[in-house]
Scaffold this motif. Sequence first.
Motif, mmCIF file in Angstrom:
data_model
loop_
_atom_site.group_PDB
_atom_site.id
_atom_site.type_symbol
_atom_site.label_atom_id
_atom_site.label_comp_id
_atom_site.label_asym_id
_atom_site.label_seq_id
_atom_site.Cartn_x
_atom_site.Cartn_y
_atom_site.Cartn_z
ATOM 1 N N GLY B 48 18.910 51.288 -28.150
ATOM 2 C CA GLY B 48 19.108 52.737 -28.116
ATOM 3 C C GLY B 48 19.245 53.408 -29.469
ATOM 4 N N ASP B 49 19.024 52.654 -30.539
ATOM 5 C CA ASP B 49 19.106 53.270 -31.869
ATOM 6 C C ASP B 49 17.736 53.768 -32.307
ATOM 7 N N GLU B 50 17.772 54.572 -33.357
ATOM 8 C CA GLU B 50 16.500 55.013 -33.904
ATOM 9 C C GLU B 50 15.936 53.933 -34.818
ATOM 10 N N PRO B 51 14.646 53.689 -34.707
ATOM 11 C CA PRO B 51 14.049 52.648 -35.559
ATOM 12 C C PRO B 51 14.013 53.093 -37.023
ATOM 13 N N ILE B 52 13.840 52.122 -37.886
ATOM 14 C CA ILE B 52 13.767 52.401 -39.316
ATOM 15 C C ILE B 52 12.367 52.893 -39.649
ATOM 16 N N ALA B 53 12.301 54.077 -40.253
ATOM 17 C CA ALA B 53 10.981 54.611 -40.614
ATOM 18 C C ALA B 53 10.546 54.003 -41.936
ATOM 19 N N PHE B 54 9.333 53.450 -41.942
ATOM 20 C CA PHE B 54 8.759 52.975 -43.205
ATOM 21 C C PHE B 54 7.255 53.224 -43.170
ATOM 22 N N ASP B 55 6.658 53.424 -44.330
ATOM 23 C CA ASP B 55 5.226 53.683 -44.408
ATOM 24 C C ASP B 55 4.449 52.379 -44.412
ATOM 25 N N CYS B 58 -2.761 49.764 -43.441
ATOM 26 C CA CYS B 58 -3.814 48.756 -43.275
ATOM 27 C C CYS B 58 -3.247 47.351 -43.098
ATOM 28 N N ARG B 59 -2.122 47.102 -43.689
ATOM 29 C CA ARG B 59 -1.474 45.791 -43.636
ATOM 30 C C ARG B 59 -2.358 44.669 -44.181
ATOM 31 N N GLU B 60 -3.241 45.023 -45.070
ATOM 32 C CA GLU B 60 -3.965 43.960 -45.752
ATOM 33 C C GLU B 60 -4.051 44.224 -47.247
ATOM 34 N N GLY B 61 -3.094 44.989 -47.749
ATOM 35 C CA GLY B 61 -2.949 45.092 -49.195
ATOM 36 C C GLY B 61 -3.948 45.977 -49.896
ATOM 37 N N ILE B 62 -4.531 46.957 -49.192
ATOM 38 C CA ILE B 62 -5.538 47.765 -49.876
ATOM 39 C C ILE B 62 -5.305 49.274 -49.738
ATOM 40 N N CYS B 63 -4.612 49.710 -48.678
ATOM 41 C CA CYS B 63 -4.493 51.163 -48.499
ATOM 42 C C CYS B 63 -3.405 51.749 -49.383
ATOM 43 N N GLY B 64 -2.448 50.908 -49.793
ATOM 44 C CA GLY B 64 -1.418 51.385 -50.709
ATOM 45 C C GLY B 64 -0.318 52.191 -50.042
ATOM 46 N N MET B 65 -0.256 52.149 -48.732
ATOM 47 C CA MET B 65 0.728 52.981 -48.033
ATOM 48 C C MET B 65 2.124 52.351 -48.044
ATOM 49 N N CYS B 66 2.220 51.029 -47.962
ATOM 50 C CA CYS B 66 3.548 50.429 -47.850
ATOM 51 C C CYS B 66 4.294 50.568 -49.173
ATOM 52 N N SER B 67 5.572 50.814 -49.071
ATOM 53 C CA SER B 67 6.314 51.221 -50.259
ATOM 54 C C SER B 67 7.776 50.824 -50.122
ATOM 55 N N LEU B 68 8.041 49.533 -50.183
ATOM 56 C CA LEU B 68 9.420 49.074 -50.043
ATOM 57 C C LEU B 68 9.877 48.423 -51.343
ATOM 58 N N THR B 69 11.076 48.768 -51.751
ATOM 59 C CA THR B 69 11.666 48.064 -52.880
ATOM 60 C C THR B 69 12.571 46.985 -52.288
ATOM 61 N N ILE B 97 18.924 40.493 -47.874
ATOM 62 C CA ILE B 97 17.810 41.193 -48.519
ATOM 63 C C ILE B 97 18.074 42.693 -48.499
ATOM 64 N N THR B 98 18.013 43.315 -49.671
ATOM 65 C CA THR B 98 18.222 44.758 -49.759
ATOM 66 C C THR B 98 16.871 45.466 -49.791
ATOM 67 N N VAL B 99 16.714 46.447 -48.914
ATOM 68 C CA VAL B 99 15.447 47.176 -48.846
ATOM 69 C C VAL B 99 15.705 48.652 -49.097
ATOM 70 N N GLU B 100 15.062 49.176 -50.133
ATOM 71 C CA GLU B 100 15.247 50.589 -50.489
ATOM 72 C C GLU B 100 13.890 51.263 -50.643
ATOM 73 N N PRO B 101 13.892 52.595 -50.566
ATOM 74 C CA PRO B 101 12.623 53.307 -50.780
ATOM 75 C C PRO B 101 12.272 53.352 -52.270
ATOM 76 N N TRP B 102 11.047 53.749 -52.585
ATOM 77 C CA TRP B 102 10.703 54.031 -53.985
ATOM 78 C C TRP B 102 11.710 55.072 -54.488
ATOM 79 N N ARG B 103 12.177 54.894 -55.688
ATOM 80 C CA ARG B 103 13.119 55.877 -56.248
ATOM 81 C C ARG B 103 12.482 56.592 -57.428
ATOM 82 N N LEU B 113 12.943 54.862 -45.326
ATOM 83 C CA LEU B 113 12.207 54.229 -46.424
ATOM 84 C C LEU B 113 10.905 54.970 -46.742
ATOM 85 N N VAL B 114 10.718 56.120 -46.127
ATOM 86 C CA VAL B 114 9.475 56.880 -46.328
ATOM 87 C C VAL B 114 9.672 57.904 -47.442
#
Lengths: 252, 252, 644
Positions: B48-55, B58-69, B97-103, B113-114
Amino acid sequence: MSLLASSLGKKYVMALSGLVLSIFVLGHMVGNLQVFGDPYLINAYGYKLQHLPYGLLWVVRLFLLACVVAHIWAAITLKIQNKKARPQDYEAKATVQASLASRTMIMSGLIILAFLIFHLLHYTVRAVPGHQYNHAIIANDGTEYPAEVPLVLHGKTKVDAYGDPLIVHNVHDMMIAGFSYPLISLFYIIGVYLLCMHLSHGVSSMFQSLGLRNEKWRYRLDKIAMVYGWVTFLGYASIPLGIWFGIVNASV
Amino acid sequence: MKLTLRIWRQDGQNGSGRLVDYKMDDVSPDSSFLEMLDLLNEDLIESGDEPIAFDHDCREGICGMCSLTINGIPHGPERMTTACQLHMRHFSDGETITVEPWRAKPFPVLQDLVVDRSPMDAIQQAGGFISVRTGSAPDGNAIPISKEIADYAMDAAACIGCGACVAACKNASAMLFTAAKSSQLNSLPQGKAEKDRRVLSMVASMDEAGFGNCTNYGECQAVCPKGISLDFIAQMNREYAVASVKQIFGRA
Amino acid sequence: MILDSKIPDGPLEDKWQNHKFSNKLVNPANKRKFNVIVVGSGLAGGAAAASLGQLGFNVKCFCYQDSPRRAHSIAAQGGINASKNYQNDGDSVYRLFYDTIKGGDFRSREANVYRLAEVSGNIIDQCVAQGVPFAREYGGLLANRSFGGAQVSRTFYARGQTGQQLLLGAYSALNQQIAAGQVQMYNRHEMLDLVKVDGHAKGIITRNLVNGAIESWSADAVVLATGGYSTVFFLSTCAAGVNVTGAFRSYKKGAGFANPCYTQIHPTCIPQEGDHQSKLTLMSESLRNDGRVWVPKDPKVSEKLRKKEIRPRDVAEADRDYFLERKYPSFGNLAPRDISSRSAKEACDEGRGISGTGFGVYLDFEDAIGRLGQPAIAERYGNLFDMYQRISGESGYETPMMIYPAPHYTMGGLWVDYNLMSNIEGLFVLGEANFSDHGANRLGASALMQGLADGYFVAPYTVANYLAQVGAGVPDPDGPAFREAKAEVNDRTNKLLSIQGKRSARSIHIELGRIMWEYCGMSRTEEGLKKALALIPELRREFWSNVRVPGKGEQLNIELERAGRVADHLEFAELMCHDALNRDESCGGHFRAEHQTEEGEAVRDDENFSHVSVWESKGADTAPVKHKEELVYESVKMATRSYK
């Protein structure tokens, strides 16, 4: 001017003023290493610098001062901009490969500035209380050296155009007296160590900022900068150490 | 694998954020980092919680959308690997493991994380193009381009625009990104006509967005999933200097 | 539904020239009065938006990603075909045209394909001028390679990332127009409906993915370049966000959906490893040039391999079945995509598959390494071996790679005429989203070609022609049609949020994917499709009664985005199965097990199915109605594909 307003323009100022200052650092070191030779060498050197024609000494001094001011101005404005660019830092901090030297440029720079001011007051203006080496030069143990001495080489006294003995400032003994205070020597060694760190990143970085570096030369320049830094450190640090261990002795 | 995740949660752009701990008990070492987050989100939705938003896309390392520190390093600990291609086998059982957005100031957090990376688009819009109307191009082989130049331009063009360089830089500088984009076009004969104009406007746009400056740490290159070289920054520094001088004399 | 393909008269090679001349033009001074909406910013959408902007039209371009540069065109690896004949090896416009028609198993429209081949050369010129760093020879001229079994070297490439480089070219052209104010770019906006005014497409409804605002946008014409629908299988080589919504919503508003059952399953993907997986990764099929595909002859050996009791190298040569070499001696491991994929599936269905799940076959480089040495193999495929190791954790040099087919590209799409306009006036459909050029199977390196041909060299002419005919007159975005569409979108959103059931949209999507892969995947049967047609509505009911979408509509809500897309997939999947069931023949990527030769080859039925099946929506729970566009071949003779 728009160039100076841009971030890259400020980096050019940083690099070019850094270039001048790092060349000066090397020249100054070579000059001072003459303290290891006959007292005549460094005293004559000091005399020559003091008596350059057309007020060149002041031209050079003002130019160096301008470089210092420009270097600091660029550093501070860039630092402010950089701080603003990341208002919120990471909770988990990590560094992948940046060297300690590169990450502490502003700190090492500020300490070097403080050291520089002291150094100028100490030996150039000679205005640090207890260290006004203008009428007499007093060492830590109370030994007193004359502030002015005739310039003597191989037992022969140099004379001026009128045939009178040439009287010069006793730079050689002033250095010995100055470094006879352990705290001053320590501060000096720390200062030149930070300078070495500063240069080990700065010298290579300078080429990058001016766009005069590539992948192949980056590693070479990084090494050259590292060597440059250590050479200056060892060169400068050798003076108080030489005095401390009695390799350099007073002329009088 | 058992893991503790400390993840940045932030409710909207103006909301305050904090790190929240999540425990995961059964993570497959063969899953990718993002798949692990997918599963965590499934758990959150179920409870019942809200999911974690992250960008991600493509999930194959080319679109450049994923952005996790991840643990302080953009895209995580593996070199030349985007977060979407990072697999859990590179972490150890029981790890936190600590996960943060681009700062960075120009990349405001939109949710969790978006982040908003539109200033990177703005830099490209300022000059990251060759002005050629559809249909007005000469034959593809009309201008021979040496293999070396074509390969060099391709090295720059490999940039996926993810922004990890900005995220990794202690100054949040976008120099590596901007330089890769300007150098690709400035190196090719087709791009020469707009070379000066391009580099001047792209740097202006970069400054205007509030990115920091380059202090030659090299962290950007170290985290870049495509290994974009600092050489391109040197090239941009060089070209900007030339263009600025030309501009002063009214030629650019 | 009226399906007028509007193919111009005259000989094949003159059709496009004649058509361009007969098009109406918009006076330069009037162009700024026209507004065009482009949905999607990939090769087709980005190129079209930029080109229309250059012409002086006001363009609004929308994409769901955070930047137009991230559209999924970016992931294409291999290359782009063009009939430049730079290699002097006998290529020509006609040969590219013929290869494409034949590769599509004679299920595409001649005139469109010819035009595609005709403008293919211009695409290369355009991209070079934009600064796309294509591979070059030492002499400075463009390099080519042969690709996808073509007999000529006509593929242009930029390392293993041709898609990214071409997209960055289109993106740069788009950027210039954005800077010039001709194109307004709306990132993180998802199209949720099409708006028609008096039968013409005049606008769209979008959701701002950052703040959730539902907004109306009106224009003189709407261009859809929203890509394909392979994500209906859940696991595919597509980006996570790829979806059918733009095309499907238009279908619900009356646009015909053509040949939805034509899907391409790519043979060389990394097999699924477990339930955690969200995506399948494609490796370039160039690997098949040197790799040999095999499984053990005995299912018991396969089982030992699956349990890791033995290693692949322990299997003796005599116990291996190099099934492609055995079945297709002349093409061997290089057999076309559909054939290779099906053979792998057969082997696994016989219990001979390897990898943990039993759905995998080996791609072995032992021979090639023995023959050429590891450095030579690393030189050719180093980046692919690295990628394989990154994902699987195993080295392809030391142990055979494991591969399995995965859904990749969809040839079907919205029906369009020669102008790329759908049966809804003013709705243009470009790139993978339309059905026009690839027939029942797409050849390697042709998707990029089609996207850019549509965007740079077709749509700018045909959209302008349409605008010149209808005249400027953007309707009020708050008019009745827009209010109605917006209300529908709002209702739907609210409904998704209000169900508050127990299941995540993802879990239902996974279930849908399993149904589609099982019954509407590589091999289809009447029985299976009927079963799917029974299961899908059930799953849809489960979705609409038991899905859980947390959060609100007025925020960045990733689950709401996902749920909306899954909802459309759930309806679309049914359409796909209807089409697959109706097309009672095997052709290209559509293989009906009932129609095969004794050796397991596809058997086409040209007498009854030489047409485009165009489906008209009759609502969610009513079967769609089929219309036909007969395919007429004037220049080529239909033949049987053979790769024996």
